[in-house]
Design an enzyme around this catalytic site. Structure first.
Site, PDB file in Angstrom:
ATOM      1  N   HIS A   8       7.058   7.039  10.670  1.00 56.18           N
ATOM      2  CA  HIS A   8       6.664   5.631  10.605  1.00 56.18           C
ATOM      3  C   HIS A   8       5.919   5.228  11.879  1.00 56.18           C
ATOM      4  CE1 HIS A   8       7.799   1.377   9.153  1.00 56.18           C
ATOM      5  NE2 HIS A   8       7.120   1.184  10.283  1.00 56.18           N
ATOM      6  N   HIS A  10       1.929   3.251  12.644  1.00 56.76           N
ATOM      7  CA  HIS A  10       0.657   2.731  12.138  1.00 56.76           C
ATOM      8  C   HIS A  10      -0.452   3.179  13.081  1.00 56.76           C
ATOM      9  CE1 HIS A  10       2.781  -0.077   9.383  1.00 56.76           C
ATOM     10  NE2 HIS A  10       3.693  -0.035  10.341  1.00 56.76           N
ATOM     11  N   HIS A 189       7.825  -1.132   3.505  1.00 52.57           N
ATOM     12  CA  HIS A 189       8.454  -1.916   4.565  1.00 52.57           C
ATOM     13  C   HIS A 189       9.296  -3.013   3.918  1.00 52.57           C
ATOM     14  CE1 HIS A 189       5.510   0.102   7.010  1.00 52.57           C
ATOM     15  NE2 HIS A 189       5.694  -0.656   8.076  1.00 52.57           N
ATOM     16  N   GLU A 192      13.227  -5.735   7.505  1.00 56.51           N
ATOM     17  CA  GLU A 192      13.133  -5.842   8.960  1.00 56.51           C
ATOM     18  C   GLU A 192      13.444  -7.274   9.366  1.00 56.51           C
ATOM     19  OE1 GLU A 192       9.898  -5.058  12.574  1.00 56.51           O
ATOM     20  OE2 GLU A 192       9.197  -5.269  10.511  1.00 56.51           O
ATOM     21  N   ASP A 270       4.558   0.921  16.376  1.00 54.88           N
ATOM     22  CA  ASP A 270       3.276   0.596  17.020  1.00 54.88           C
ATOM     23  C   ASP A 270       3.488   0.764  18.528  1.00 54.88           C
ATOM     24  OD1 ASP A 270       1.780  -0.751  14.575  1.00 54.88           O
ATOM     25  OD2 ASP A 270       3.765  -1.659  14.660  1.00 54.88           O
TER      26      ASP A 270
END
Length: 329
Positions: A8, A10, A189, A192, A270
């Site tokens: 995971h 991006h 996703h 979260e 990220d």
């Protein structure tokens, strides 16, 4: 040393700020308010983080920019001890920057292929739809993914990312059904920021994995269902902590999820936005879960490799590498 594996991250979110400055200067783009004097990205909460992400993505205006980014990221992971990586790719962001979607995916593939030749790290690419871009965009991203996967063996899955409060995950059900029928791995996703109902929606998409999924800890029956179905969670602890998706590291539910029998992995999401990398996120998960460090590291990598969207021959080779490292440890 126990090797690492990531499911995971991006790709646009992995762009270091010095590269973004360089590309913005080349393109004559204004990025005031995006990067501070210390090279840190500027945002205040999840919504402003999404805005910063979009601005970062906008500086990648040539296919070769993405090739360089994918190569650099995979090479950096290899330097951290990773043997496998899956990277989320947004064809929407590429097209908004003027790059053809197929050229974008080909460039990312070229980058990770080069990193594999140089460093041995195996990578795969998972295109994603973006929730806050709307259902039509998600359907288009799915169709592009299906088409690309016909000739590109590095495109092995499909997912959905973006704001969890935009629309409903169930709006993406037809797109996920098409991708599943095409033999692609599925991930979404969910959970979260929003609670268990969003995760239950994700399960209706027939996903094999859930990105984040930490709010499933709020619902014992949901945790039991996730464990029973063998769904793997792509946990990004540093992202959760820095974005304040959890109040503090001490209140992160990773141990609760593990104790419920759920398969967990560690991921960087990220990384430059959250001052992290995969190695740091693995260290954080070891701290959150407790127990023998070698065993926890091996478990996290094994879970990732077993849930990876990769062919069985490659999976077996990667697991053999892990087993050899565990035996040596």
């Amino acid at each position: 040393m126990i090797p690492l594996a990531e499911l995971h991250c991006h790709i646009e979110g992995a762009a270091p700020s010095d590269l973004v400055r360089e590309l913005a200067h080349r393109n004559g783009q204004e990025i005031n308010g995006l990067i501070d004097e210390n090279g840190h990205y500027i945002w205040q909460d999840f919504d402003t983080f999404l805005g910063a992400y979009d601005r970062v993505a906008s500086v990648f205006t040539r296919a070769e920019d993405y090739e360089a980014l994918a190569h650099a990221y995979a090479s950096d992971l290899a330097g951290q001890g990773a043997i496998y990586s899956e990277t989320f790719a947004s064809t929407d962001h590429a097209e908004r920057s003027g790059v053809d979607a197929m050229a974008y995916l080909d460039a990312l593939t070229d980058g990770v292929k080069r990193a594999e030749r140089e460093h041995g790290i195996v990578s795969r690419i998972i295109p994603t739809g973006v929730r806050h871009f709307g259902t039509e965009a998600i359907n288009r991203a799915a169709d592009i993914t299906i088409q690309a996967a016909k000739t590109n063996s590095f495109i092995t899955g499909f997912g959905i990312a973006g704001s969890e409060v935009a629309g409903s995950l169930l709006d993406a059900k037809p797109a996920f059904a098409r991708c599943g029928a095409a033999g692609l791995g599925l991930t979404a996703h969910a959970g979260e920021w929003t609670g268990p109902p969003t995760i239950r929606d994700a399960l209706q998409l027939n996903v094999m994995r859930v990105g984040h999924g930490i709010r499933s800890a709020d619902d014992p029956s949901l945790m039991a269902e996730i464990a029973e179905r063998g769904i793997t969670l792509e946990v990004c602890p540093q992202s959760n902590i820095v974005l304040k998706a959890v109040p503090s590291a001490a209140e992160h539910p990773a141990k609760t999820l593990l104790d419920a029998g759920i398969k967990l992995t560690a991921n960087s999401d990220d990384p430059p936005h959250f001052a992290t990398n995969l190695a740091k996120d693995v260290e954080t998960m070891v701290s959150l879960l407790g127990g023998d460090e070698t065993e926890i590291r091996a478990m996290l990598t094994r879970n990732a490799l077993e849930a990876a969207f990769v062919d069985e021959q490659t999976r077996a080779k990667l697991i053999a590498k892990l087993d050899a490292a565990v035996d040596s440890a």
